[in-house]
Write a protein that holds these residues in place. Structure first.
Motif, PDB file in Angstrom:
ATOM      1  N   LEU A   1       0.841  -1.202   0.000  1.00 22.84           N
ATOM      2  CA  LEU A   1       0.000   0.000   0.000  1.00 22.84           C
ATOM      3  C   LEU A   1       0.875   1.252   0.000  1.00 22.84           C
ATOM      4  O   LEU A   1       0.619   2.201  -0.766  1.00 22.84           O
ATOM      5  N   LEU A   2       1.901   1.253   0.829  1.00 24.60           N
ATOM      6  CA  LEU A   2       2.806   2.406   0.892  1.00 24.60           C
ATOM      7  C   LEU A   2       3.563   2.561  -0.425  1.00 24.60           C
ATOM      8  O   LEU A   2       3.654   3.668  -0.972  1.00 24.60           O
ATOM      9  N   LYS A   3       4.075   1.460  -0.953  1.00 21.59           N
ATOM     10  CA  LYS A   3       4.815   1.508  -2.226  1.00 21.59           C
ATOM     11  C   LYS A   3       3.920   1.998  -3.358  1.00 21.59           C
ATOM     12  O   LYS A   3       4.346   2.793  -4.198  1.00 21.59           O
ATOM     13  N   ASN A   4       2.681   1.536  -3.370  1.00 22.72           N
ATOM     14  CA  ASN A   4       1.752   1.935  -4.431  1.00 22.72           C
ATOM     15  C   ASN A   4       1.370   3.406  -4.353  1.00 22.72           C
ATOM     16  O   ASN A   4       0.844   3.965  -5.315  1.00 22.72           O
ATOM     17  N   ASN A   5       1.624   4.030  -3.189  1.00 23.67           N
ATOM     18  CA  ASN A   5       1.412   5.464  -3.036  1.00 23.67           C
ATOM     19  C   ASN A   5       2.723   6.229  -3.204  1.00 23.67           C
ATOM     20  O   ASN A   5       2.855   7.344  -2.711  1.00 23.67           O
ATOM     21  N   HIS A   6       3.665   5.598  -3.898  1.00 25.64           N
ATOM     22  CA  HIS A   6       4.943   6.229  -4.281  1.00 25.64           C
ATOM     23  C   HIS A   6       5.773   6.630  -3.064  1.00 25.64           C
ATOM     24  O   HIS A   6       6.444   7.674  -3.075  1.00 25.64           O
ATOM     25  N   ILE A   7       5.719   5.788  -2.028  1.00 22.70           N
ATOM     26  CA  ILE A   7       6.521   6.021  -0.827  1.00 22.70           C
ATOM     27  C   ILE A   7       7.670   5.013  -0.814  1.00 22.70           C
ATOM     28  O   ILE A   7       7.452   3.807  -0.933  1.00 22.70           O
ATOM     29  N   ASP A   8       8.892   5.507  -0.673  1.00 20.10           N
ATOM     30  CA  ASP A   8      10.081   4.652  -0.586  1.00 20.10           C
ATOM     31  C   ASP A   8      10.086   3.967   0.783  1.00 20.10           C
ATOM     32  O   ASP A   8      10.087   4.637   1.816  1.00 20.10           O
ATOM     33  N   ILE A   9      10.078   2.637   0.796  1.00 21.90           N
ATOM     34  CA  ILE A   9      10.029   1.897   2.065  1.00 21.90           C
ATOM     35  C   ILE A   9      11.356   1.211   2.386  1.00 21.90           C
ATOM     36  O   ILE A   9      11.418   0.356   3.273  1.00 21.90           O
ATOM     37  N   SER A  10      12.418   1.606   1.670  1.00 26.97           N
ATOM     38  CA  SER A  10      13.721   0.966   1.918  1.00 26.97           C
ATOM     39  C   SER A  10      14.228   1.254   3.334  1.00 26.97           C
ATOM     40  O   SER A  10      15.097   0.524   3.837  1.00 26.97           O
ATOM     41  N   GLY A  11      13.703   2.292   3.971  1.00 29.77           N
ATOM     42  CA  GLY A  11      14.109   2.620   5.333  1.00 29.77           C
ATOM     43  C   GLY A  11      13.252   1.962   6.406  1.00 29.77           C
ATOM     44  O   GLY A  11      13.422   2.236   7.599  1.00 29.77           O
ATOM     45  N   ILE A  12      12.322   1.087   5.990  1.00 35.12           N
ATOM     46  CA  ILE A  12      11.506   0.350   6.964  1.00 35.12           C
ATOM     47  C   ILE A  12      12.182  -0.991   7.229  1.00 35.12           C
ATOM     48  O   ILE A  12      12.224  -1.870   6.363  1.00 35.12           O
ATOM     49  N   GLU A  13      12.718  -1.157   8.409  1.00 35.09           N
ATOM     50  CA  GLU A  13      13.389  -2.400   8.796  1.00 35.09           C
ATOM     51  C   GLU A  13      12.354  -3.451   9.183  1.00 35.09           C
ATOM     52  O   GLU A  13      11.420  -3.164   9.927  1.00 35.09           O
ATOM     53  N   VAL A  14      12.527  -4.664   8.675  1.00 32.31           N
ATOM     54  CA  VAL A  14      11.662  -5.785   9.039  1.00 32.31           C
ATOM     55  C   VAL A  14      12.485  -6.747   9.896  1.00 32.31           C
ATOM     56  O   VAL A  14      13.465  -7.337   9.422  1.00 32.31           O
ATOM     57  N   VAL A  15      12.106  -6.881  11.160  1.00 33.39           N
ATOM     58  CA  VAL A  15      12.859  -7.710  12.109  1.00 33.39           C
ATOM     59  C   VAL A  15      12.325  -9.134  12.094  1.00 33.39           C
ATOM     60  O   VAL A  15      11.155  -9.374  12.408  1.00 33.39           O
ATOM     61  N   LYS A  16      13.180 -10.064  11.722  1.00 38.03           N
ATOM     62  CA  LYS A  16      12.761 -11.467  11.689  1.00 38.03           C
ATOM     63  C   LYS A  16      12.445 -11.963  13.090  1.00 38.03           C
ATOM     64  O   LYS A  16      13.210 -11.748  14.033  1.00 38.03           O
ATOM     65  N   GLY A  17      11.294 -12.617  13.220  1.00 35.72           N
ATOM     66  CA  GLY A  17      10.884 -13.136  14.516  1.00 35.72           C
ATOM     67  C   GLY A  17      10.342 -12.082  15.455  1.00 35.72           C
ATOM     68  O   GLY A  17       9.955 -12.384  16.585  1.00 35.72           O
ATOM     69  N   GLY A  18      10.305 -10.820  14.994  1.00 34.39           N
ATOM     70  CA  GLY A  18       9.842  -9.727  15.843  1.00 34.39           C
ATOM     71  C   GLY A  18       8.369  -9.432  15.647  1.00 34.39           C
ATOM     72  O   GLY A  18       7.762  -9.811  14.644  1.00 34.39           O
ATOM     73  N   LYS A  19       7.794  -8.732  16.617  1.00 38.86           N
ATOM     74  CA  LYS A  19       6.398  -8.311  16.538  1.00 38.86           C
ATOM     75  C   LYS A  19       6.320  -6.795  16.353  1.00 38.86           C
ATOM     76  O   LYS A  19       7.102  -6.046  16.943  1.00 38.86           O
ATOM     77  N   THR A  20       5.343  -6.353  15.558  1.00 40.21           N
ATOM     78  CA  THR A  20       5.168  -4.940  15.234  1.00 40.21           C
ATOM     79  C   THR A  20       4.556  -4.182  16.409  1.00 40.21           C
ATOM     80  O   THR A  20       3.742  -4.730  17.163  1.00 40.21           O
ATOM     81  N   PHE A  21       4.948  -2.923  16.552  1.00 36.90           N
ATOM     82  CA  PHE A  21       4.382  -2.045  17.578  1.00 36.90           C
ATOM     83  C   PHE A  21       2.853  -2.076  17.515  1.00 36.90           C
ATOM     84  O   PHE A  21       2.256  -2.022  16.433  1.00 36.90           O
ATOM     85  N   PHE A  22       2.229  -2.155  18.697  1.00 40.72           N
ATOM     86  CA  PHE A  22       0.765  -2.246  18.757  1.00 40.72           C
ATOM     87  C   PHE A  22       0.225  -1.296  19.811  1.00 40.72           C
ATOM     88  O   PHE A  22       0.762  -1.197  20.919  1.00 40.72           O
ATOM     89  N   TRP A  23      -0.842  -0.580  19.430  1.00 41.84           N
ATOM     90  CA  TRP A  23      -1.529   0.328  20.373  1.00 41.84           C
ATOM     91  C   TRP A  23      -3.029   0.083  20.304  1.00 41.84           C
ATOM     92  O   TRP A  23      -3.594  -0.105  19.221  1.00 41.84           O
ATOM     93  N   SER A  24      -3.657   0.081  21.469  1.00 41.63           N
ATOM     94  CA  SER A  24      -5.105  -0.074  21.540  1.00 41.63           C
ATOM     95  C   SER A  24      -5.670   1.025  22.420  1.00 41.63           C
ATOM     96  O   SER A  24      -5.112   1.334  23.487  1.00 41.63           O
ATOM     97  N   GLY A  25      -6.780   1.651  21.963  1.00 39.69           N
ATOM     98  CA  GLY A  25      -7.356   2.752  22.730  1.00 39.69           C
ATOM     99  C   GLY A  25      -8.860   2.839  22.585  1.00 39.69           C
ATOM    100  O   GLY A  25      -9.447   2.339  21.617  1.00 39.69           O
ATOM    101  N   ARG A  26      -9.469   3.479  23.578  1.00 36.16           N
ATOM    102  CA  ARG A  26     -10.915   3.689  23.581  1.00 36.16           C
ATOM    103  C   ARG A  26     -11.193   5.177  23.746  1.00 36.16           C
ATOM    104  O   ARG A  26     -10.716   5.822  24.691  1.00 36.16           O
ATOM    105  N   TYR A  27     -11.970   5.745  22.810  1.00 39.86           N
ATOM    106  CA  TYR A  27     -12.314   7.169  22.855  1.00 39.86           C
ATOM    107  C   TYR A  27     -13.586   7.399  23.645  1.00 39.86           C
ATOM    108  O   TYR A  27     -14.514   6.582  23.612  1.00 39.86           O
ATOM    109  N   HIS A  28     -13.634   8.544  24.336  1.00 44.16           N
ATOM    110  CA  HIS A  28     -14.826   8.935  25.081  1.00 44.16           C
ATOM    111  C   HIS A  28     -15.876   9.500  24.120  1.00 44.16           C
ATOM    112  O   HIS A  28     -15.603   9.687  22.929  1.00 44.16           O
ATOM    113  N   ASN A  29     -17.043   9.812  24.653  1.00 43.78           N
ATOM    114  CA  ASN A  29     -18.160  10.245  23.798  1.00 43.78           C
ATOM    115  C   ASN A  29     -17.854  11.512  23.005  1.00 43.78           C
ATOM    116  O   ASN A  29     -18.344  11.687  21.887  1.00 43.78           O
TER     117      ASN A  29
END
Length: 309
Positions: free
Chosen positions: A61-89
């Motif tokens: 998706l990023l590449k198809n939007n003409h964004i260079d992703i060569s600076g995105i490191e992919v760590v073997k065996g690693g898990k991606t950063f994750f955030w979960s949140g709940r918004y108020h009314n």
């Protein structure tokens, strides 16, 4: 084309608002910044890190939007950063339910060789030491360095934050963060105090109430576009930053007058981001959509007035 270097998270989010909730979806500051900046004629690249659990379709998706992703490191065996949140009314406040740093905990950014001469650097919300490391790798000072940060770093890494602030041109923060950083309640006084810390320009975001731009004694206010539906404010600030930095990188005009235009472009793109969950709306956005809404912003803010005699 001019070059824009984007530093930030590429991540997973799980979001809950009064209008629904999502499972694990694409998120991260750099993702939103990159998608917004893709609407401008610039060469852009993202510096980030993900685990090998990160789907190839998201990278595509990023590449198809003409964004260079060569600076995105992919760590073997690693898990991606994750955030979960709940918004108020009111959608202006939220509770963080879970944060998993995962591969981000040991991230050492590496700037691609062909982006060490980037014209504009957009430092997304990350630990100030990572932001400093990126600036240290640049071959020369960029024409403009934009910093986005948050109260978390003011609480736990204030000294490092003040160091990176000495090396930037623009800081974008919300009103609560501006007050915390400066110790001033008045946003005018807060902006003055923050400029003394290094940035020439201070952008204070006020969510649905627009944004303020300060430079010395000059002040500009851009309203937020009134929307019928707001489903998810996640990423709106990052989308704003992507529109702001993308426009400046394209125009090569670093003046107060042109930064006012950048504020409008950033606000315009952010108004789309909140209409659906995550990056869904940004993925479907067209140039025609963007241009039509820019006209709405123009109608919202333009008027003629006669001074009474």
């Amino acid at each position: 084309m001019n070059k824009l270097l984007i530093v930030g998270t590429v991540a997973f989010d799980a979001i809950e608002t009064p209008f629904g909730k999502t499972a694990k979806i694409l998120g991260g500051a750099a993702t939103y910044i990159g998608l917004a900046a893709s609407f401008f004629k610039v060469q852009s690249a993202i510096i980030s890190v993900v685990g090998d659990d990160f789907p190839q379709e998201h990278l595509d998706l990023l590449k198809n939007n003409h964004i260079d992703i060569s600076g995105i490191e992919v760590v073997k065996g690693g898990k991606t950063f994750f955030w979960s949140g709940r918004y108020h009314n009111d959608l202006n406040s939220r509770d963080t339910l879970e944060t998993q740093l995962n591969v981000l905990a040991d991230f050492n950014p590496v700037v691609p060789e062909n982006y060490k001469d980037a014209d504009v650097v957009m430092l997304g919300n990350l630990h100030p030491n990572i932001q400093i490391s990126v600036l240290d790798q640049m071959e020369h000072k960029p024409k403009l360095v934009v910093l986005d940060t948050m109260n978390f770093w003011m609480d736990c890494a204030l000294d490092e934050l003040k160091e990176v602030m000495k090396r930037i041109d623009v800081i974008t923060i919300n009103d609560e963060e501006a007050r915390q950083l400066s110790g001033e309640y008045s946003l005018v006084k807060a902006a003055e105090a923050i400029q003394e810390m290094g940035p020439k320009y201070v952008v204070i975001k006020k969510g649905e109430h627009g944004a303020l731009l300060f430079h010395q004694t000059d002040v500009f206010f851009a309203p937020a576009l009134p929307l019928k539906e707001v489903y998810d404010p996640t990423g709106a600030g990052d989308t704003f930053a992507g529109g702001f930095s993308g426009y400046i990188a394209q125009s090569s005009n670093i003046s107060f007058g042109n930064l006012k235009n950048a504020i409008i472009y950033g606000s315009n793109l952010a108004s789309f981001c909140v209409e659906e969950f995550g990056t869904q709306r940004m993925q479907r956005l067209t140039r025609e959509d963007v241009d039509a809404r820019l006209q709405q912003f123009k109608m919202l803010t333009q008027f003629d007035i006669e001074l009474s005699k």
